[in-house]
Write an enzyme that holds these catalytic residues in place. Sequence first.
Site, short mmCIF file in Angstrom:
data_model
loop_
_atom_site.label_atom_id
_atom_site.label_comp_id
_atom_site.label_asym_id
_atom_site.label_seq_id
_atom_site.Cartn_x
_atom_site.Cartn_y
_atom_site.Cartn_z
N VAL A 273 0.86 -1.17 0.00
CA VAL A 273 0.00 0.00 0.00
C VAL A 273 0.90 1.23 0.00
O VAL A 273 1.92 1.26 0.70
CB VAL A 273 -0.92 0.03 1.24
CG1 VAL A 273 -1.83 1.25 1.21
CG2 VAL A 273 -1.75 -1.24 1.32
N GLU A 274 0.53 2.26 -0.77
CA GLU A 274 1.42 3.41 -0.93
C GLU A 274 1.73 4.12 0.38
O GLU A 274 2.76 4.78 0.50
CB GLU A 274 0.85 4.40 -1.95
CG GLU A 274 -0.54 4.91 -1.65
CD GLU A 274 -1.59 4.16 -2.45
OE1 GLU A 274 -2.54 4.81 -2.91
OE2 GLU A 274 -1.49 2.93 -2.61
N ALA A 275 0.85 4.01 1.38
CA ALA A 275 1.12 4.65 2.67
C ALA A 275 2.35 4.08 3.35
O ALA A 275 2.93 4.74 4.23
CB ALA A 275 -0.09 4.50 3.59
N GLY A 276 2.76 2.86 2.98
CA GLY A 276 3.96 2.28 3.57
C GLY A 276 3.90 0.82 3.94
O GLY A 276 4.94 0.16 3.98
#
Length: 518
Positions: free
Chosen positions: A323-326
């Site tokens: 997920v791009e958030a981390g």
Amino acid sequence: MKHVPVITPEEAANIVQDGQNIVTGGFVGSCCPETLTKALEKRFLEKGEPKNLSLYYAAAQGNRDGSGADHFAHEGLVKRVVGGHWNMVPELGNMVNANIIEGYNLPQGTISQLFRDIAGRRVGTITHVGLNTFVDPRNQGGKLNDISEEDIVELVEIAGQEKLLYKAFPVDVAFLRGTYADTNGNITVEKEVASLEGTSIAQAAKNSGGKVIVQVEKIVAAGSLDPRMVKIPGMYVDAVVVAEPGDHEQCFGHPYDASLTGETRVPLSAIKADCMCTKKIIGRRAAMELRENSVVNLGIGIPEYISRVANEEGIGDFMTLTVEAGPIGGVPQGGSQFGASQNPECILDQAYQFDFYDGGGVDQAFLGLAQADEYGNINVSKFGPRIAGCGGFINITQNAKQVFFCGTFTAGGLKTEIKDGRITILQEGKTKKFLKDVEQITFSGEYANKTGQPVKYITERAVFELRKDGVYLTEVAPGIDIKRDILDQMDFEPKMDGEPALMDWRIFRDELMGLKNN
């Protein structure tokens, strides 16, 4: 080591002065410093100050209910907003549409990286991300309305290659959030779903001569925090505010879930399978593209069904979902918990995640499909007056080794029946998604062809493929009439190599497809 002052929300709000650049942290419904932004909103409504702020944020912040960045949605409070995603802040979007404030939409990952470059006193972030999209200054330069005149993105040539320069700016005030602060101001984030770009924003503010204010759940004694858990050291922090009750939910509307932070793990068998529906059909067809040992990114919305199908089919551990958030590994979450993963193996800072994405580290990306055109372009960022924003879409889709756009064929009232291995359109959606030209280019088919990127478009009734000479119809679902249900519902005629193949019948039956044995 100095003792960092613990101040009230009102005192924090008073630090912000007219005309300053303010940066806020947060990702959709997580990590938002609600106590701080609410206090600033309250000060403005009561005293009419501060005025003419420029607000910068990387990811969506809010829940379409006045929370998050929409606390700034008051005429006079802000003059400019630069954000990666706008769908969760409809009131700011309305102000942009009314030409009350300047508005810019830039790729989310690039903004998160820009904070690091500001911290390092660099001229900005230089990258290929955004070329040939609406962010490219040859198109719109990320500008959202007529009064947004400044060019904050510049086309440059380096070593014979076209690049985009996203220009740096000083950070005067940073509003951030952590879990605990010790009396020296050291900040940890162990109860947050992600660390995002808190370190970079704090560094950027400090090296700009700005102020860093952090909202936390609790103050603890100096020396009691594990230094490996500290994401923002006290030397960056000017003041700490203890959150007001109700302003520090892990995710908006959700109690603390330890499985989203790695504190505990839950058995994936406890995740309930979805009933057969149109969206699950799309998720099933997309899941058939998953490859063992691949690195995968799933977008918000229909792509979320892919991870649930994968777990239902017993292939959830065949690939690494990111997920791009981390978060890396585990099961990506949706709704206000988007950005989190259940049972993550690792949680990186957002900018590092996007470094990997931008360099082509994602093998397969599955993102939403809102509008597509005959050139293979995709729009997910602007629809008439509604500003959705690109979020991380450009970073991810432009650089993944394979990209799949997943969505219903039409929108607005579509009803289907899935029965006996077939799908029947009971009521067509009011809005066509396959158009002659998209309203805004969030993904460039031209750029994809230039780089040789494989692209597919997956719907409940058909699958399309982008080739050098256009978009091809390659598969049709059982029960679908090509002319009535596909061609008549499009504004352009796709190319075909003879009769399209039938989509796999297993997709349309209410039992496991057996993907684990494929």
